[in-house]
Scaffold this motif. Structure first.
Motif, PDB file in Angstrom:
ATOM      1  N   GLN A  85     -19.414 130.669 -18.459  1.00  0.00           N
ATOM      2  CA  GLN A  85     -19.917 131.718 -17.563  1.00  0.00           C
ATOM      3  C   GLN A  85     -20.101 131.164 -16.146  1.00  0.00           C
ATOM      4  N   ASN A  86     -20.667 129.962 -16.030  1.00  0.00           N
ATOM      5  CA  ASN A  86     -20.842 129.349 -14.702  1.00  0.00           C
ATOM      6  C   ASN A  86     -19.495 129.105 -14.035  1.00  0.00           C
ATOM      7  N   ARG A  87     -18.516 128.634 -14.825  1.00  0.00           N
ATOM      8  CA  ARG A  87     -17.178 128.379 -14.280  1.00  0.00           C
ATOM      9  C   ARG A  87     -16.555 129.688 -13.785  1.00  0.00           C
ATOM     10  N   GLU A  88     -16.686 130.744 -14.581  1.00  0.00           N
ATOM     11  CA  GLU A  88     -16.125 132.039 -14.180  1.00  0.00           C
ATOM     12  C   GLU A  88     -16.798 132.560 -12.913  1.00  0.00           C
ATOM     13  N   GLN A  89     -18.105 132.396 -12.822  1.00  0.00           N
ATOM     14  CA  GLN A  89     -18.818 132.841 -11.623  1.00  0.00           C
ATOM     15  C   GLN A  89     -18.374 132.026 -10.404  1.00  0.00           C
ATOM     16  N   ARG A  90     -18.175 130.740 -10.600  1.00  0.00           N
ATOM     17  CA  ARG A  90     -17.724 129.881  -9.498  1.00  0.00           C
ATOM     18  C   ARG A  90     -16.327 130.294  -9.046  1.00  0.00           C
ATOM     19  N   ARG A 103     -22.486 129.000 -21.683  1.00  0.00           N
ATOM     20  CA  ARG A 103     -23.104 128.917 -20.360  1.00  0.00           C
ATOM     21  C   ARG A 103     -22.163 128.254 -19.358  1.00  0.00           C
ATOM     22  N   LEU A 104     -21.502 127.172 -19.781  1.00  0.00           N
ATOM     23  CA  LEU A 104     -20.552 126.497 -18.892  1.00  0.00           C
ATOM     24  C   LEU A 104     -19.392 127.417 -18.516  1.00  0.00           C
TER      25      LEU A 104
END
Length: 141
Positions: free
Chosen positions: A79-84, A76-77
């Motif tokens: 994925q969130n980092r990649e989205q950011r 999840r982290l």
């Protein structure tokens, strides 16, 4: 009187036979008691081993669950980092230009390494590698 003696002798022989039979049964009982004690100890040992293995299995299951939860959280982290990162790249042209530029040769070399069969191979490769340039000096071409 003779009959009485014969009956008395027969009774004495019967009593002796019964005593012998009782002693034999007593020996058999002692032997069976020893066997029973040995079997009981074996069963207790087996039960202890089963309980220990069940406890270890439970510990491993809990550790596996913790690892799976950790992996899920890490995913999840990431994925969130990649989205950011994608969001920042989409909204900032300067950052997009920097992101698209090639890495310096020294940084590229950091990502290149052969497959190692052992830790000793890795240490040998590491000591034979070229040193990284000083960050304060321009890279040689």
């Amino acid at each position: 009187m003779r009959l009485m003696m014969v009956l008395l002798l027969a009774a004495a022989i019967a009593i002796a036979g019964l005593l012998w039979y009782a002693a034999t049964l007593n020996d058999d009982l002692a032997q069976q008691t020893r066997i029973n004690g040995t079997l009981a100890a074996g069963i207790e040992s087996r039960d202890t081993a089963i309980a220990r293995l069940q406890h270890e299995a439970l510990d491993q299951a809990q550790a596996e669950l913790a690892l799976r939860q950790s992996l899920t959280a890490a995913g999840r982290l990431a994925q969130n980092r990649e989205q950011r990162i994608q969001g920042l790249l989409n909204e900032n042209q300067t950052l997009r230009n920097w992101y698209d530029t090639a890495l310096p040769d020294a940084a590229i070399r950091l990502h290149q390494r052969p497959a190692f069969a052992s830790a000793a191979d890795y240490l040998r490769w590491l000591s034979e590698s070229e040193p990284l340039p000083n960050a304060g000096q321009p890279a040689k071409k």
